[in-house]
Every structure is written in structure tokens, then in C-alpha cells.
Write a protein that holds these residues in place. Structure first.
Motif, short mmCIF file in Angstrom:
data_model
loop_
_atom_site.label_atom_id
_atom_site.label_comp_id
_atom_site.label_asym_id
_atom_site.label_seq_id
_atom_site.Cartn_x
_atom_site.Cartn_y
_atom_site.Cartn_z
N ASP A 66 1.05 -1.17 0.00
CA ASP A 66 -0.10 -0.10 0.32
C ASP A 66 0.89 1.28 0.13
O ASP A 66 0.64 1.96 -0.52
CB ASP A 66 -1.20 0.18 1.70
CG ASP A 66 -2.09 -0.90 1.21
OD1 ASP A 66 -1.98 -1.52 -0.02
OD2 ASP A 66 -2.91 -0.71 1.60
N THR A 67 1.97 1.48 0.12
CA THR A 67 2.96 2.42 0.91
C THR A 67 3.90 2.00 -0.13
O THR A 67 4.64 0.73 1.02
CB THR A 67 2.91 3.17 2.58
OG1 THR A 67 2.26 3.66 2.43
CG2 THR A 67 3.82 4.50 2.32
N MET A 69 7.91 0.36 -0.17
CA MET A 69 9.03 0.70 1.46
C MET A 69 10.38 0.22 0.29
O MET A 69 10.68 -0.26 -0.82
CB MET A 69 9.00 -0.82 1.60
CG MET A 69 9.84 -1.21 2.42
SD MET A 69 9.98 -2.97 2.94
CE MET A 69 8.47 -3.04 4.79
N PHE A 129 13.62 1.79 10.10
CA PHE A 129 13.80 0.18 11.35
C PHE A 129 14.88 -0.31 10.25
O PHE A 129 15.21 -0.06 9.25
CB PHE A 129 12.52 0.31 11.31
CG PHE A 129 11.47 -0.66 9.82
CD1 PHE A 129 11.22 0.00 9.61
CD2 PHE A 129 12.01 -1.82 9.76
CE1 PHE A 129 10.09 0.24 8.37
CE2 PHE A 129 10.89 -2.29 8.50
CZ PHE A 129 9.65 -1.58 7.89
N TYR A 156 9.17 3.60 4.88
CA TYR A 156 8.18 3.87 3.96
C TYR A 156 8.17 5.24 3.42
O TYR A 156 8.48 5.80 3.86
CB TYR A 156 7.05 3.49 4.28
CG TYR A 156 7.00 2.38 5.19
CD1 TYR A 156 6.08 1.54 4.68
CD2 TYR A 156 6.59 1.55 6.91
CE1 TYR A 156 6.54 -0.21 4.90
CE2 TYR A 156 6.66 0.83 6.73
CZ TYR A 156 6.19 -0.36 6.27
OH TYR A 156 6.16 -2.02 6.18
#
Lengths: 161, 324
Positions: A66-67, A69, A129, A156
Motif C-alpha cells: 500500500d505504501t 517500502m 527501522f 516507507y
């Protein structure tokens, strides 16, 4: 992706200041925490000892989510010749100290994503992260011991990036 | 104007963390976890009475519930589904050996090896124990006041077990957690201290008593409780007692989101077993880590909200600013 790289560097820099405030470097006339980004400094043939140098390497993108990475590989290079007062005989201890500081700097394995190109820096919506580091064997060049650790840093892509 | 939300992809997590809390066996009351009220807890300091067992590995959960269609008509076609059986299993590896992880990973009583009396005849689960001593008034969960003669019997770095004498009780015994079920009266006055979970490490010994490195799980010593030194732990393959605990497993995502798996009643499903994991994958015959394997059967509770019988609650707390 630049925001993620900046956030990762600033997180490590802030943590290093807490872990070992004495690890500093004099760079362009300013005393700074002993960690720098290779691509943001003037090219040099030999980086200073007892300092962490971040070098950005590979890049991967997963656009099926969806987003989007992004995964960026960061190599953290460091080296030591020991201290003058011990004639360099403590170079192994110095490198061990840097190993311990590096491991401590990387935990916890996330940091808020911040846009440092704006003034003042603006907090973004997501977190950057990373994984545990892959640490290489020691490389011995005469009296210089060097090592590097590779970390995969994930983020993201937010709107506007 | 920039959006103040983002579309959250699948959670990304590195590890899973395990917490356990006692079930009141006599009253059949589990410990419940409320994700709405407690979901934001510090993973290093869970809300009481949950006990952190640290990171765990190879966590897997499996629903064993079975549904089948209710068929009607000619030709028969599903009218609706009915749940025929209800169940779930959980398995994991504990990364440390402690009193609690050993107990959770064994299918029977988990006993303390009490320091033995001089010249006692050997026994597989610990010989006759040295006489217990009584804590003095004013003792706390971390400080046990003793007479100087009693204090001299303990050493820093040793373990202690604290609970009441066994005086012929039957049923569940042990404080604060039932460590065994006694079907018929026994003769060992130290039996409850053998099975109690009320154990701790002694960090200092003085003429006035002991300082403990960690608080006793049972808190301030109860009236009549006595103290004995322990040297280790023992469990057995066999027996009729099953450990039962409430379980909570937490996955923290990269964006701060959390997934909780709450099993109000987990009973240990198999006997004690371990896994050997080589420290160096290239040298499989070298040093190995010894992990405790835990396999659990989830038992049902009746949800007071609507009277449904369930075995597990899965909760999700989305990341801040994530679209839901």
C-alpha cells in the motif's frame, strides 16, 4: 529516501553522544560526535581513526505494498590504531570499544522519520527501522585495525517524498 | 496541505515476546488482558500480574476448531455452518531457563530441589530437606528478616523457596500460584515448598536477614510461611498434574503497531523436551544452545460479553496515523 538516511544517521549520532560523549571528531573547524556520512563530506584518501563512517550502498524497493517500502544498505566503517599513550598496543581494546558502542547505538532498531531539510526539522508519520548488523572480520593493515558492519535500513515512502 | 495519515502496509516485526500470568486453579479464574486499557504497556514492565518471559522463538499458533456445514434439501446444500469442536494449540521455544520457563515447558509438577539435611537418604526429587526457618515480622518481598543464627545458614548467590508447611492439605497447593494438586494426604512437611513458585535469588546476607535480588512472586511473606534454601529444580515425565497459565504474546511492528494473542487458559500439552541449536551453523557438532520447547493446549473460557465460549483473543492496535 533521503529523509530515512538522515534520520538513521541522526539517531545513531544522538545515541553515540549518550553512549560515549568523548568520541568526537574535529571536522571543518567544529568538534562533532565521532560519526559522519561519507557522501556528505569532502573526499579523502583516509578517514580519521576512532570515528564511525556511514557509507550508503545498495537500494531495493517494494512497490507492491500500500505504501512503497525502500530498503537501503548502510555500511558503517571504523578503524583504530589505539592510543598514543599506550604506543598503539591498545588498538585491539580500542576496536572492541567501538564494536560495543556500535551494537549499543543500533538498539532499539527503529527511530522516528524526520525531515531534516526543513527548518526546523519536521517529524514525519512513519518510523525508520533496521535489522541486526552483519559485522565483518577485522582487517589488519600494519598497526591499523578496521572493521565494518552492514545494516539494512527500511522506510516507507510518505506522500511528497 | 500534507496528509496527516498514511496507508499502512502489513506489519513488519522482528521478534515476539511472551508473558504469562497465573490462573487461579481452585476458582478456575484466568488472568485477563485488556488491550484497550493495557495495550500500550512498556514491553519491559508488563502490568501485574503478568510476568515477562522475554523474547521467544519459533512461535506458532494453530486453530484446531472444526466447522462443518449443515446440509438441507435435495440435493443437499449448505444452509449454514456449525462449529463442531473448539480448540487451539500454541508452540514456542523459550530462550532462557528459569523456574517459570521450565515449569511452563513441562507437563507436570515443577519442583524445587531443597537443600538437604545432613546425611539424608538420596531421593530422585531431592532428599529430606534441612529444617525450614521462619521469617521475622517486618519482612517484605525483597527483604527477609531472620535471626542471626538462621541467616547464617544462607549464602549470597543461593536460591530460597518460601511457603507454608504442608499439614495434610488436599487440592491445589502453593502460593501465589498452584504448583501441584494433592489428591491424598502426604507426609512431607516441605512438600508445598518443593512445588511453590515463590522462589528468589539471595543477593546479600547480613546478621539480620537476606536481601533478595528479585521480589518474591508472592509478595510479603504470609503468616506461617517458612524459608528453605534451594539448589535447583526438578521435573518429571509422568504424573497427573498439568500446568495452567494465562498467556499473552506480543508482536510489535516497525511503525509501533501491536498485535496481541491472548490465551486466557493454556495448559502444557506435552512432557519436557529441549532443542539443541548450534551456536555456529558451520560447526553443528560444536557448542549448542539448549532451548526449552513449550507446547500448549488452549482451553475455553466463557466471554461474559455475550456468553460465547472462546479460546483466544487476537487484538490489533494500529500504528499512529495509519489508516484503518
Amino acid at each position: 529516501m533521503q529523509n530515512a538516511k538522515d534520520s538513521f544517521y541522526m539517531a545513531l549520532r544522538g545515541r553515540l553522544t549518550t553512549i560515549n560523549p568523548d568520541r568526537t571528531v574535529l571536522l571543518r573547524g567544529t568538534v562533532r560526535p565521532g560519526i559522519l556520512v561519507e557522501e556528505a563530506e569532502a573526499p579523502v584518501s583516509q578517514f580519521p581513526n576512532d570515528v564511525y563512517v556511514l557509507r550508503w550502498l545498495g537500494l531495493g524497493v517494494d512497490m507492491n505494498l500500500d505504501t512503497t517500502m525502500a530498503a537501503e544498505e548502510c555500511e558503517i566503517v571504523y578503524q583504530s590504531c589505539g592510543t598514543q599513550s599506550f604506543g598503539g598496543l591498545d588498538r585491539g581494546r580500542s576496536l572492541s570499544e567501538m564494536d560495543e558502542e556500535l551494537v549499543a547505538m543500533l538498539a532499539p532498531f527503529y527511530t522516528p522519520k524526520i525531515n531534516y531539510s526543513s527548518t526546523p526539522p519536521a517529524a514525519m508519520l512513519t518510523q525508520v527501522f533496521w535489522d541486526e548488523p552483519t559485522i565483518t572480520p577485522v582487517n589488519v593493515q600494519r598497526d591499523r585495525l578496521s572493521r565494518s558492519a552492514k545494516v539494512m535500513v527500511y522506510s516507507y515512502q510518505e506522500q511528497g517524498e | 496541505m500534507a496528509n496527516n495519515w498514511f496507508s499502512a502496509p502489513a506489519p513488519v516485526a522482528r521478534r515476539i515476546r511472551g508473558y504469562f500470568a497465573p490462573v487461579n486453579r481452585a476458582a478456575q479464574t484466568p488472568t485477563l488482558f485488556d488491550p484497550a486499557e493495557q495495550g500500550g504497556f512498556n514491553l519491559d514492565a508488563p502490568p501485574a500480574p503478568w510476568i515477562s518471559l522475554g523474547w521467544i522463538e519459533d512461535f506458532s499458533r494453530k486453530a484446531t476448531s472444526k466447522s462443518s456445514p449443515l446440509l438441507t434439501g435435495i440435493p443437499a446444500a449448505p444452509l449454514e455452518q456449525v462449529r463442531e469442536t473448539l480448540g487451539a494449540q500454541v508452540s514456542l521455544q523459550f530462550l532462557s531457563w528459569t523456574k517459570l520457563t521450565m515449569a511452563l515447558a513441562t507437563g507436570s509438577q515443577h519442583m524445587n530441589l531443597l537443600a538437604t539435611a545432613s546425611g539424608a537418604a538420596p531421593s530422585a526429587d531431592g532428599a529430606q530437606a534441612a529444617t525450614a526457618v521462619s521469617p521475622q515480622t517486618g519482612s517484605t518481598a525483597t527483604s527477609i528478616l531472620l535471626t542471626s543464627a538462621d541467616a547464617a545458614r544462607f549464602t549470597p548467590g543461593s536460591m530460597v523457596a518460601l511457603d507454608v508447611d504442608y499439614t495434610g492439605q488436599t487440592g491445589f497447593v502453593g502460593t501465589p500460584v498452584a504448583g501441584a494438586f494433592v489428591r491424598q494426604a502426604l507426609t512431607d512437611v516441605d512438600y508445598i515448598r518443593r512445588v511453590t513458585f515463590n522462589v528468589a535469588l539471595v543477593s546479600q546476607v547480613s546478621q539480620t536477614g537476606l536481601t533478595l535480588a528479585e521480589p518474591l512472586p508472592g509478595g510479603t511473606p504470609a503468616l506461617g510461611a517458612k524459608l528453605q534454601a534451594a539448589t535447583g529444580f526438578v521435573d518429571r515425565e509422568g504424573g497427573s498434574f498439568y500446568q495452567e497459565w494465562s498467556g499473552l504474546f506480543v508482536l510489535q511492528g516497525s511503525q509501533g503497531e501491536r498485535i496481541f494473542y491472548h490465551y486466557p487458559r493454556l495448559q502444557t500439552a506435552i512432557g519436557a523436551e529441549e532443542s539443541l541449536i548450534p551456536l555456529d551453523a558451520k560447526n553443528k557438532s560444536g557448542q549448542s544452545k539448549v532451548f526449552l520447547n513449550g507446547h500448549f493446549l488452549a482451553l475455553p473460557v466463557t466471554d461474559p460479553l455475550d456468553g460465547e465460549r472462546v479460546v483466544c483473543y487476537r487484538s490489533f492496535l494500529p500504528a499512529t496515523n495509519a489508516l484503518v
